[in-house]
Scaffold this motif. Structure first.
Motif, PDB file in Angstrom:
ATOM      1  N   PHE A 342      35.849  40.145  46.860  1.00 46.43           N
ATOM      2  CA  PHE A 342      36.846  39.453  46.046  1.00 46.43           C
ATOM      3  C   PHE A 342      36.872  39.961  44.600  1.00 46.43           C
ATOM      4  CE2 PHE A 342      36.074  36.458  49.521  1.00 46.43           C
ATOM      5  CZ  PHE A 342      37.370  36.215  49.914  1.00 46.43           C
ATOM      6  N   ALA A 343      35.768  40.505  44.113  1.00 55.62           N
ATOM      7  CA  ALA A 343      35.721  40.984  42.726  1.00 55.62           C
ATOM      8  C   ALA A 343      36.172  42.439  42.605  1.00 55.62           C
ATOM      9  CB  ALA A 343      34.312  40.824  42.157  1.00 55.62           C
ATOM     10  N   PHE A 344      35.873  43.257  43.627  1.00 55.18           N
ATOM     11  CA  PHE A 344      36.141  44.703  43.529  1.00 55.18           C
ATOM     12  C   PHE A 344      36.999  45.248  44.665  1.00 55.18           C
ATOM     13  CE2 PHE A 344      31.782  44.077  41.728  1.00 55.18           C
ATOM     14  CZ  PHE A 344      32.119  44.261  40.397  1.00 55.18           C
ATOM     15  N   GLY A 345      37.261  44.440  45.697  1.00 60.06           N
ATOM     16  CA  GLY A 345      38.035  44.942  46.811  1.00 60.06           C
ATOM     17  C   GLY A 345      37.226  45.815  47.754  1.00 60.06           C
ATOM     18  N   GLN A 346      35.921  45.743  47.689  1.00 58.77           N
ATOM     19  CA  GLN A 346      35.039  46.477  48.590  1.00 58.77           C
ATOM     20  C   GLN A 346      33.786  45.640  48.818  1.00 58.77           C
ATOM     21  OE1 GLN A 346      34.737  49.813  45.653  1.00 58.77           O
ATOM     22  NE2 GLN A 346      32.517  49.569  45.906  1.00 58.77           N
ATOM     23  N   THR A 347      32.968  46.024  49.798  1.00 60.51           N
ATOM     24  CA  THR A 347      31.835  45.176  50.169  1.00 60.51           C
ATOM     25  C   THR A 347      30.516  45.598  49.532  1.00 60.51           C
ATOM     26  OG1 THR A 347      31.515  46.518  52.159  1.00 60.51           O
ATOM     27  CG2 THR A 347      32.865  44.533  52.368  1.00 60.51           C
ATOM     28  N   LEU A 379      36.752  37.004  38.139  1.00 64.56           N
ATOM     29  CA  LEU A 379      36.177  38.105  37.350  1.00 64.56           C
ATOM     30  C   LEU A 379      36.818  39.452  37.686  1.00 64.56           C
ATOM     31  CD1 LEU A 379      32.382  37.157  37.471  1.00 64.56           C
ATOM     32  CD2 LEU A 379      33.936  36.905  35.547  1.00 64.56           C
ATOM     33  N   LYS A 380      37.681  39.475  38.660  1.00 64.97           N
ATOM     34  CA  LYS A 380      38.288  40.735  39.097  1.00 64.97           C
ATOM     35  C   LYS A 380      39.072  41.386  37.962  1.00 64.97           C
ATOM     36  CE  LYS A 380      41.089  42.701  42.811  1.00 64.97           C
ATOM     37  NZ  LYS A 380      41.841  42.395  44.051  1.00 64.97           N
ATOM     38  N   GLY A 381      38.747  42.647  37.672  1.00 65.17           N
ATOM     39  CA  GLY A 381      39.465  43.405  36.654  1.00 65.17           C
ATOM     40  C   GLY A 381      39.102  43.077  35.222  1.00 65.17           C
ATOM     41  N   GLN A 382      38.069  42.247  34.993  1.00 63.75           N
ATOM     42  CA  GLN A 382      37.701  41.855  33.642  1.00 63.75           C
ATOM     43  C   GLN A 382      36.672  42.822  33.037  1.00 63.75           C
ATOM     44  OE1 GLN A 382      39.308  39.564  32.112  1.00 63.75           O
ATOM     45  NE2 GLN A 382      40.407  38.733  33.876  1.00 63.75           N
ATOM     46  N   ARG A 383      36.612  42.832  31.692  1.00 63.31           N
ATOM     47  CA  ARG A 383      35.683  43.722  30.989  1.00 63.31           C
ATOM     48  C   ARG A 383      34.244  43.221  31.130  1.00 63.31           C
ATOM     49  NH1 ARG A 383      39.719  42.759  27.339  1.00 63.31           N
ATOM     50  NH2 ARG A 383      38.350  41.427  26.116  1.00 63.31           N
ATOM     51  N   GLU A 384      33.286  44.104  30.808  1.00 61.38           N
ATOM     52  CA  GLU A 384      31.868  43.781  30.956  1.00 61.38           C
ATOM     53  C   GLU A 384      31.473  42.605  30.068  1.00 61.38           C
ATOM     54  OE1 GLU A 384      27.599  45.971  30.162  1.00 61.38           O
ATOM     55  OE2 GLU A 384      29.216  47.135  31.067  1.00 61.38           O
TER      56      GLU A 384
END
Length: 823
Positions: A342-347, A379-384
């Motif tokens: 859900f955060a990066f689109g990968q597992t 958090l998806k796509g957010q800065r560090e």
């Protein structure tokens, strides 16, 4: 000279520097220099904006700026002469002073003339562009409402994303949450498939909210071995925190036996069960979201071969649930895989991400699937920096255990804190609706429009954003069956933990000062906390009440001067409207939903005379009252929605003067209404009506002949009216009509001969019309037509029209499920 050349040499900037020096050193030119400084400082931001825009100016405007450029160049030369002129040369300084005054007047005329004209021109161009943009947005919204886009627009994309996500999670059950869910699936199957222990017919799944209990139960229902063992008699039923026990009992008995309960006794006819139900017929009944042991005991049926699976946050005693499985939380690796999806689109954690930081955030979610899903999406796509802040805020929470539901809500709160103010307020509004109930999209969008002063397209954008963050789920009606369905077939569903979060955040602060006054579950009367604070005005903008039958004396004398939305959920055959409606001068939306098995008769309808600011009404399972003759016209009412209502139980509505009562009504929706044999004749005099939706009304036999008078009508929906055989010829005069829906009108034989007069018609939905044998010749004149949804046996009628418009006809995917009946 190009405008970029004019200011690239920094003529204005250099002149400004010179003028500042003159204002300090030259007494004779100081006044003119100071005024010129003001003008130049006003010009510099405009100059910079033109440079950065990089757009070519119209020729006449460029010529004016070129002339002004020459004026500034001359001014720069003049300023140099002033600074070089000695103080003793009085005559020369006087001449230069007069030239400075002349320069000041020239610049002043330009600032007050051409510059102002340019500003007005820019405003005009901006306004035109905004109007064009608004037109495009309005068109997109209209297209989304009627479903003419193949992809359904942003709303359709959001629904498709949810469907794909659910399928992905199903296909990856072993890889995501594998050990916990797969082990749980194996253990629960062992319990259910156990032979030779007939007394153990009630089993359970329990665990903390958001741990995946319902997901596991649904996986059990879809398991091939389970379906085979129970001969495909697997039934899933949601109980919820505020169940209508009588209705659930009736539904369970009808589901398992095929016969409805006669009467309203407290006990099932157990003696008859032995004779009427095949003892060898196995069945599995799943009761999801059970909160109370007393409710569970009322719903338990002892039928040979029937097993019950209870899903709950609590573990019931062995005397009630004989064997229960506690769902484990996810392991570290499983949690990382689910979170990363859900955060990066990968597992897995991406190579460019901070491995340690991601694992720390995952660790704070404590293995809860719902928390991992929602926080990962936020958090998806957010800065560090954003991630670090999230981790710090999560780490301030306390450890989880079954009794620490508040800590779960505090962690989930993180996903809300970073929403925009508008998104956050819209999310909190979701707490106003009962748990485990689908929220009609129209109710929610209309509520947001009224509360937050936004347009419909903005409300849809918020809806899609919340869906993408997994804070709500968009669900398409199973009857829709294809991707070209309209937004009327989409509803909103929210996980009960997220609903708890919305209520938890809304209950902060003193009760009289809260924006939302909510009842989390159904009660016999109003909360005691409200009664203790009734002496002070309630400032809530949204009030949601959930009770049983309410009489006049059951209500409190509440003062609600700021309330704009009132939601009345109840379960009874009679209902006295709250007297404090008279103390709601700002009320814009009134929603009445009856969860009883029969329609409710309303009392105290005279309060409508005081609701002069009311803009929308939603009645569900109500015996529609005939408003008193003294009712003041509701001049601001624009939307009326009647669902499962009895139209003529107590009064004859045929002679109601609708144009007088609702002079500005633009949308009228009637769905599954009882005893609706005909529409009031006065409906055709409602010139402001843009949307008329009469669906699933099996008593309706014909429409008024003068329907053509609805000259502003854009949407006409007549779906699933089986006794409707034809449309009035006047439909062909509706030149603004964009959408015609006659789907499932099984006796509809043809379209009006003059249908070609509908110059704006974009979509026709005529699936489920088997008696359609021919089309009028005028259909060839429907120049705006973009989509025809029909069955395969009817599609050939459009072959001539389709020659010039490939892809015009769309044959929907057949859908035979009756799951929607449980709603």
């Amino acid at each position: 000279m190009a405008v970029t050349d004019l200011f690239a040499g920094e003529i204005a900037t250099e002149l400004l520097k010179q003028l500042i020096t003159i204002s300090r050193k030259s007494a004779s030119c100081r006044s003119s220099a100071e005024q010129l400084i003001v003008y130049i400082q006003e010009l510099l931001p405009i100059i910079q904006e033109i440079k950065l825009a990089g757009n070519e100016l119209p020729q006449h405007r460029q010529r004016q700026l070129d002339n002004f450029s020459e004026t500034l160049s001359g001014g720069l030369e003049l300023a140099t002469k002033v600074l070089n002129s000695p103080r003793w040369n009085v005559y020369r300084n006087i001449r230069l002073s007069r030239k400075m005054e002349k320069l000041e007047k020239t610049v002043s005329r330009f600032m007050k003339g051409p510059v102002q004209a340019h500003v007005l021109a820019d405003v005009h161009h901006l306004r035109v562009r905004m109007e064009e943009r608004c037109d495009r947005l309005e068109w997109r919204l209209g297209a989304m409402k009627i479903g003419v886009d193949a992809d359904g627009g942003p709303l359709g994309a959001a629904v498709k994303r949810v469907e794909e996500e659910e399928k992905w999670c199903e296909d990856n059950l072993v890889n995501l949450g594998g050990t916990a869910l797969e082990l749980g699936k194996m253990k629960v199957k062992e319990m259910l498939l156990r032979e030779g222990e007939k007394e153990f017919n009630v089993f359970g799944i329990h665990g903390i909210g958001g741990s995946g209990k319902t997901t596991l139960a649904k996986e059990i229902c879809k398991d091939d071995q389970i379906k085979s063992y129970f001969n495909n008699k697997v039934f899933f039923l949601t109980v919820s925190q505020s169940p209508n026990v009588e209705q659930l009992r009736s539904k369970i008995w009808k589901t398992l036996s095929g016969n409805p309960i006669v009467g309203h006794g407290d006990r099932f006819p157990q003696v008859k069960l032995t004779y009427e139900v095949d003892s060898s017929a196995r069945a599995l009944l799943v009761l999801d979201d059970v909160w109370s042991q007393s409710v569970l005991e009322q719903l338990m049926i002892k039928i040979p071969g029937c097993k019950i699976l209870v899903v709950s946050r609590q573990k019931f005693p062995p005397s009630v649930v004989h064997c229960s499985y506690e769902l484990d939380l996810l392991t570290e690796n499983e949690a990382v895989s689910l979170f990363c999806h859900f955060a990066f689109g990968q597992t897995s954690i991406p190579l460019d991400a901070d491995d340690q930081l991601v694992k720390e955030v995952v660790d704070e979610c404590k293995g809860l699937p719902l928390a991992l899903k929602v926080i990962g999406s936020s958090l998806k796509g957010q800065r560090e920096m954003y991630w670090t802040s999230a981790k710090n805020r999560l780490s301030r929470g306390q450890p989880f255990c079954e009794s620490h539901e508040v800590q779960l809500l505090e962690r989930m709160k993180l996903s809300i804190d970073y929403l925009s103010e508008r998104e956050r307020e819209c999310f909190l509004d979701l707490g106003a609706f009962p748990e485990d109930k689908k929220i009609p999209l129209d109710i929610l969008i209309n509520m947001w429009v009224e509360l937050h002063d936004i347009h419909e397209e903005e409300a849809f954008a918020v809806l899609v954003d919340l869906s993408e963050k997994n804070l709500l789920t968009l669900v398409k009606d199973a009857r829709a069956g294809d991707k070209y369905s309209s937004y009327y077939e989409i509803s909103v569903y929210q996980h009960d933990v997220l609903r708890d979060l919305a209520i938890h955040l809304s209950n902060v602060g003193g009760i009289n000062q809260r924006k939302r006054l909510l009842m989390p579950k159904r009660e016999t009367g109003l909360p005691k906390e409200w009664e203790r604070n009734v002496d002070e005005a309630f400032n809530a903008r949204v009030i949601s009440i959930h009770t049983g039958e309410m009489g006049e004396m059951d209500w409190l004398q509440m003062d609600c001067p700021k309330t704009e939305v009132l939601i009345l959920n109840f379960s009874s055959d009679e209902y006295f409207l709250p007297p404090f409606l008279e103390n709601m001068p700002k009320l814009r939306a009134l929603i009445l939903i009856n969860y009883s098995t029969s329609t409710a008769v309303l009392h105290n309808t005279s309060v409508f005379s005081n609701l002069t600011n009311l803009r929308s009404i939603w009645f569900e399972k109500i015996s529609v009252p005939l408003l008193p003759a003294t009712t003041i016209p509701l001049k601001n009412l624009q939307k009326v929605s009647l669902l499962l209502c009895d139209i003529s139980k107590n009064a004859n509505h045929s002679f109601v003067d609708l144009p007088r009562l609702f002079p500005r009504l633009s949308e009228l929706t009637m769905d599954h209404c009882i005893n609706l044999t005909e529409l009031p004749s006065s409906i055709c005099q409602m010139r402001t009506l843009k949307n008329l939706s009469i669906t699933n009304c099996d008593s309706l036999k014909e429409l008024p002949s003068d329907l053509a008078n609805l000259s502003f009508l854009q949407i006409l929906r007549l779906s699933a009216c089986p006794n409707l055989k034809k449309l009035p010829e006047g439909v062909g005069s509706l030149v603004l009509l964009k959408y015609l829906d006659i789907s499932e009108c099984v006796n509809m034989g043809c379209l009006p001969e003059r249908i070609g007069g509908c110059a704006s018609l974009e979509k026709i939905d005529m699936r489920g019309c088997p008696h359609m044998r021919h089309l009028p010749v005028s259909v060839g004149a429907l120049a705006a037509l973009r989509r025809v949804v029909c069955d395969e046996e009817v599609s050939w009628l459009w072959k001539d029209v389709e020659k010039g418009r490939p892809g015009l006809c769309q044959v929907p995917r057949e859908c035979f499920t009756l799951d929607w009946l449980s709603e």
